[in-house]
Design a protein around this motif. Structure first.
Motif, PDB file in Angstrom:
ATOM      1  N   SER A   1       5.924   7.458  -4.761  1.00 51.86           N
ATOM      2  CA  SER A   1       5.896   8.481  -5.839  1.00 51.86           C
ATOM      3  C   SER A   1       5.246   9.496  -5.753  1.00 51.86           C
ATOM      4  O   SER A   1       3.748   9.208  -5.303  1.00 51.86           O
ATOM      5  CB  SER A   1       5.386   7.410  -7.034  1.00 51.86           C
TER       6      SER A   1
ATOM      7  N   VAL B   1       1.509   9.312  -7.595  1.00 58.34           N
ATOM      8  CA  VAL B   1       0.856   8.426  -6.927  1.00 58.34           C
ATOM      9  C   VAL B   1      -0.041   9.080  -5.883  1.00 58.34           C
ATOM     10  O   VAL B   1      -1.132   9.245  -5.615  1.00 58.34           O
ATOM     11  CB  VAL B   1       1.270   7.134  -6.703  1.00 58.34           C
ATOM     12  N   ARG B   2       0.754   9.763  -4.829  1.00 54.75           N
ATOM     13  CA  ARG B   2       0.173  10.658  -3.922  1.00 54.75           C
ATOM     14  C   ARG B   2      -0.504  11.566  -4.455  1.00 54.75           C
ATOM     15  O   ARG B   2      -1.712  11.882  -3.669  1.00 54.75           O
ATOM     16  CB  ARG B   2       1.298  11.291  -3.099  1.00 54.75           C
TER      17      ARG B   2
ATOM     18  N   PRO C   1       4.194   2.026  -3.089  1.00 57.34           N
ATOM     19  CA  PRO C   1       3.905   2.891  -4.483  1.00 57.34           C
ATOM     20  C   PRO C   1       3.909   4.475  -4.102  1.00 57.34           C
ATOM     21  O   PRO C   1       4.025   5.099  -5.099  1.00 57.34           O
ATOM     22  CB  PRO C   1       2.725   2.268  -5.047  1.00 57.34           C
ATOM     23  N   ARG C   2       3.275   4.501  -3.131  1.00 58.49           N
ATOM     24  CA  ARG C   2       2.956   5.921  -2.682  1.00 58.49           C
ATOM     25  C   ARG C   2       4.427   6.818  -2.543  1.00 58.49           C
ATOM     26  O   ARG C   2       4.228   8.285  -2.249  1.00 58.49           O
ATOM     27  CB  ARG C   2       2.155   6.156  -1.422  1.00 58.49           C
TER      28      ARG C   2
ATOM     29  N   ARG D   1      -2.372  11.648  -6.933  1.00 63.66           N
ATOM     30  CA  ARG D   1      -3.560  11.103  -7.706  1.00 63.66           C
ATOM     31  C   ARG D   1      -4.571  10.523  -6.571  1.00 63.66           C
ATOM     32  O   ARG D   1      -5.652  10.559  -6.808  1.00 63.66           O
ATOM     33  CB  ARG D   1      -3.142  10.041  -8.587  1.00 63.66           C
ATOM     34  N   GLU D   2      -3.960   9.910  -5.499  1.00 65.40           N
ATOM     35  CA  GLU D   2      -4.704   9.102  -4.512  1.00 65.40           C
ATOM     36  C   GLU D   2      -5.016  10.051  -3.292  1.00 65.40           C
ATOM     37  O   GLU D   2      -5.729   9.565  -2.650  1.00 65.40           O
ATOM     38  CB  GLU D   2      -4.152   7.857  -4.483  1.00 65.40           C
TER      39      GLU D   2
ATOM     40  N   THR E   1       0.667  -1.214  -0.008  1.00 68.08           N
ATOM     41  CA  THR E   1       0.009  -0.168  -0.053  1.00 68.08           C
ATOM     42  C   THR E   1       1.060   1.148   0.030  1.00 68.08           C
ATOM     43  O   THR E   1       0.651   2.083  -0.782  1.00 68.08           O
ATOM     44  CB  THR E   1      -1.081  -0.102   1.203  1.00 68.08           C
ATOM     45  N   TYR E   2       2.039   1.217   0.873  1.00 68.30           N
ATOM     46  CA  TYR E   2       2.746   2.483   1.096  1.00 68.30           C
ATOM     47  C   TYR E   2       3.877   2.687   0.153  1.00 68.30           C
ATOM     48  O   TYR E   2       4.189   3.656  -0.257  1.00 68.30           O
ATOM     49  CB  TYR E   2       3.019   2.637   2.602  1.00 68.30           C
TER      50      TYR E   2
ATOM     51  N   GLU F   1      -4.554  11.810   0.460  1.00 66.07           N
ATOM     52  CA  GLU F   1      -4.203  10.923   1.655  1.00 66.07           C
ATOM     53  C   GLU F   1      -4.844   9.814   2.098  1.00 66.07           C
ATOM     54  O   GLU F   1      -5.869   9.482   1.696  1.00 66.07           O
ATOM     55  CB  GLU F   1      -4.697  11.905   2.519  1.00 66.07           C
ATOM     56  N   LEU F   2      -3.968   8.828   2.658  1.00 69.38           N
ATOM     57  CA  LEU F   2      -4.572   7.714   2.818  1.00 69.38           C
ATOM     58  C   LEU F   2      -4.358   7.420   4.277  1.00 69.38           C
ATOM     59  O   LEU F   2      -3.166   7.420   5.051  1.00 69.38           O
ATOM     60  CB  LEU F   2      -3.511   6.579   2.019  1.00 69.38           C
TER      61      LEU F   2
END
Length: 530
Positions: free
Chosen positions: A327, A330-331, A324-325, A333-334, A321-322, A336-337
Motif C-alpha cells: 500500500s 503505508v509506505r 502491508p507495504r 507513513r512509515e 512486514t512487507y 523506508e524499511l
C-alpha cells in the motif's frame, strides 16, 4: 507448609542475577544454566511448576511491570505489527508447529500436537523485555517486541484451551474457538477499561504513599482475577489497566511515584530472577516418565520442534512486514524499511515460563479415563524449546545486533529535544511564579523568592549545559560536575546528621526526617542515567 525451598529459590536466584550483571553472560541465561546444574545436586527439592500459581500469581505482576514501562502512544503507533505478531503469528505458529509435530511423531493425535503448538507459540514477556533492555534495540523494534509479548499470552492461552478441549474429548470446534477468542479478547479489554476508572480515581485521591503502593501491588492481581471470573482474558485486562495507569502516572503524587518505582523494580527483579531459575530447575521433573521417547528419538524431536519454531517465525514476520507495504499509504507513513529490523524481530522469539506453566496444566487423563496422549513428551518438547530459544537465540542476539550495525541513538538530537521541552516548561513555571508572587497572600521574603527563581533557572540551564563543553581534566560536562559536587555536599550533611544522632543530640525519628529531605533533594538533583 515448608517455605525453605521458596526462600532458597528467591535468595539464590537473586544472588545469581546480581552476579550476572558483572559478567558478560546475560543474567537470564546464567540463571537457566545454574538452575539446570543445581537441579541434579543431591538434596535439592523438586520445584514443580504449578500452573495454578504461575498464571494467576507470577504472570500478572510481570505483565504489569512490562506494560507500565511501555509507551501507550508508541504501542498505538505500532498497532499493526504488534497485532500481526501477538495474534496472527501465535495462531500461525500453533498450526505450523502442531502440523509438523503430528507428521514427525508417530502415533501422536493431531489434537495433542496442536496443544503443543499452542503451548510453544508465544514468545515470553520477561525474555523479550530482558533482551530489549540489555542490547539497546532501536525504539521501534523494542516497542514491537514488548507489545507482542504483552498480548500474545492471551492468544496462546485461548488457542490452548480450544485445542485441549478437542484433545480431551469435549467436542470443541474451531468456529467455537474463534468465538471464545473474541469473547475473551473483548471481555479482557472491557474489564481493563472498566477497572481503570475507579483504580485511577483511587490513585489520585489516596494521598498516603504507603497505601498507594499497597494498592499498586494489588492492581494486577485484581484485574486478572476479575477478568478470569467473567471468563474474559485476565492477561488483556492486566495489560490494559497497566497501560492506562502508566500513561496517566504523572497525575499521582510525587512521593507515590518515587516509592512505586523502587517497589516495582524490586518486585520485577525478584520475579524475573526466580522465573528463569525455575525454568532450569524443571529438568528432572520433565524427564520423569518420558518412557519410550528417551534417547535419540527424544533428541531428534526436540531439535525438530526448535527448528520449526525458529523458522516459522521468519516465515511469518517477513511477509507480515512487507505485504502491508504494498500500500502506497503505508509506505508514505512509515518511510523506508531495512531488512535488519524484521530479521532481529524474527530471531528475538525466546520462549519462557508461561509456555512451561501452560504445559504443566495439561490434565493427566482425557474424558474416557485414558491417559492424555504423550503428555510427558509434550512437557519435554516444551522444555527443550524454551531452553533452546533462550540459549541459542538469547546468546546470539546481542552479537547479531552488533553485526547488523543498527544506527545508534543520536544523543545530541535527544538532548536538544529535552532542552527545548525543559525550556517551554520553565517559561510556563516562571509565568506561574510571577502570577503567584503578585498576589499579596503569597508574599515571600526576597531571598526565598530568589531561591525559587534560581532553582527554576538551574533546571532550565542544566540540559543545555550537556550540549556544551566538557571539563578537559575530568571529561565531565558542567552539569555532571554540578551534580557530583551536589552529591558530595549532601553526603557531608548526612555524615553530620548521623554523627549528631550517634551523639544523642537528635533522635532516630528526626534523623529519618532529615535524611528523607536530603534523599528528595538528591533525587531532584540527579537525572536517572541507566
Amino acid at each position: 507448609m515448608d517455605v525453605m525451598p521458596l526462600l532458597l529459590l528467591v535468595a539464590g536466584s537473586a544472588a545469581i542475577a546480581a552476579a550476572g550483571r558483572r559478567l558478560p553472560v546475560p543474567a537470564p541465561l546464567l540463571l537457566v544454566a545454574v538452575g539446570l546444574a543445581v537441579s541434579y545436586v543431591p538434596g535439592v527439592p523438586d520445584y514443580t511448576l504449578d500452573p495454578h500459581i504461575v498464571l494467576p500469581l507470577l504472570l500478572p505482576p510481570l505483565l504489569h511491570t512490562a506494560a507500565t514501562d511501555s509507551s501507550y502512544l508508541d504501542l498505538r503507533a505500532q498497532l499493526r505489527p504488534v497485532a500481526l505478531l501477538s495474534v496472527g503469528y501465535v495462531l500461525f505458529a500453533t498450526f505450523v508447529v502442531g502440523a509438523a509435530v503430528y507428521l514427525i511423531v508417530p502415533g501422536l493425535p493431531l489434537t495433542a500436537a496442536l496443544v503443543l503448538g499452542a503451548v510453544v507459540a508465544p514468545p515470553d514477556a520477561v525474555a523479550a523485555t530482558a533482551v530489549a533492555r540489555r542490547v539497546g534495540l532501536p525504539n521501534r523494534i523494542t516497542t514491537i517486541l514488548q507489545g507482542e509479548s504483552l498480548v500474545n499470552d492471551a492468544t496462546a492461552i485461548t488457542a490452548f484451551r480450544v485445542a485441549l478441549a478437542a484433545a480431551v474429548g469435549e467436542g470443541a470446534t474451531w468456529a467455537g474457538g474463534v468465538v471464545e477468542f473474541l469473547i475473551a479478547a473483548v471481555g479482557g479489554v472491557g474489564v481493563g477499561l472498566v477497572l481503570m476508572v475507579p483504580l485511577h480515581w483511587l490513585r489520585t485521591h489516596v494521598k498516603e504513599a504507603l497505601l498507594q503502593n499497597t494498592l499498586s501491588l494489588l492492581i494486577p492481581f485484581a484485574a486478572y482475577a476479575v477478568a478470569e471470573q467473567v471468563h474474559a482474558s485476565g492477561v488483556l485486562a492486566v495489560v490494559v489497566v497497566a497501560l492506562c495507569l502508566g500513561h496517566r502516572a504523572w497525575e499521582v503524587d510525587f512521593a507515590t511515584r518515587l516509592q512505586e518505582d523502587a517497589v516495582w523494580k524490586m518486585v520485577a527483579f525478584v520475579l524475573e530472577s526466580s522465573v528463569f531459575a525455575l525454568i532450569g530447575l524443571q529438568l528432572p521433573v520433565v524427564l520423569e516418565g518420558l518412557g519410550d521417547y528417551e534417547g535419540i528419538d527424544a533428541a531428534w524431536y526436540a531439535v525438530a520442534v526448535f527448528l520449526v519454531v525458529a523458522v516459522a517465525r521468519f516465515v511469518w514476520v517477513f511477509p507480515a512486514t512487507y505485504l502491508p507495504r504494498l500500500s502506497a499509504r503505508v509506505r508514505a507513513r512509515e518511510g523506508e524499511l531495512s531488512w535488519r529490523g524484521p530479521f532481529v524481530i524474527s530471531w528475538a522469539g525466546m520462549r519462557g515460563v508461561v509456555s512451561l506453566a501452560i504445559a504443566f496444566s495439561i490434565p493427566l487423563t482425557v474424558h474416557g479415563g485414558e491417559p492424555f496422549p504423550e503428555r510427558n513428551l509434550i512437557l519435554f518438547l516444551t522444555f527443550t524449546t524454551v531452553i533452546g530459544t533462550l540459549v541459542v537465540q538469547g546468546v546470539t542476539l546481542p552479537p547479531l545486533i552488533r553485526l547488523l550495525q543498527f544506527p545508534a541513538h543520536d544523543v545530541q538530537v535527544e538532548t536538544l529535544a529535552e532542552a527545548n521541552a525543559q525550556a517551554q516548561a520553565s517559561r510556563a513555571a516562571e509565568q506561574r511564579l510571577h502570577d503567584l508572587l503578585a498576589d499579596e497572600r503569597n508574599a515571600l521574603p526576597t531571598p526565598l523568592a530568589d531561591r525559587l527563581r534560581a532553582v527554576l533557572e538551574r533546571r532550565r540551564n542544566a540540559v543545555w549545559e550537556r550540549l556544551g563543553q566538557v571539563n578537559p581534566v575530568t571529561g565531565e560536562s558542567v552539569d555532571d560536575t554540578y551534580r557530583r559536587l551536589s552529591r558530595e555536599m549532601i553526603g557531608a550533611e548526612r555524615e553530620v546528621f548521623v554523627r549528631l544522632r550517634d551523639g544523642r543530640y537528635i533522635d532516630d525519628e528526626m534523623l529519618r526526617t532529615l535524611l528523607r529531605r536530603l534523599d528528595l533533594e538528591e533525587a531532584a538533583a540527579y537525572r536517572e542515567t541507566t
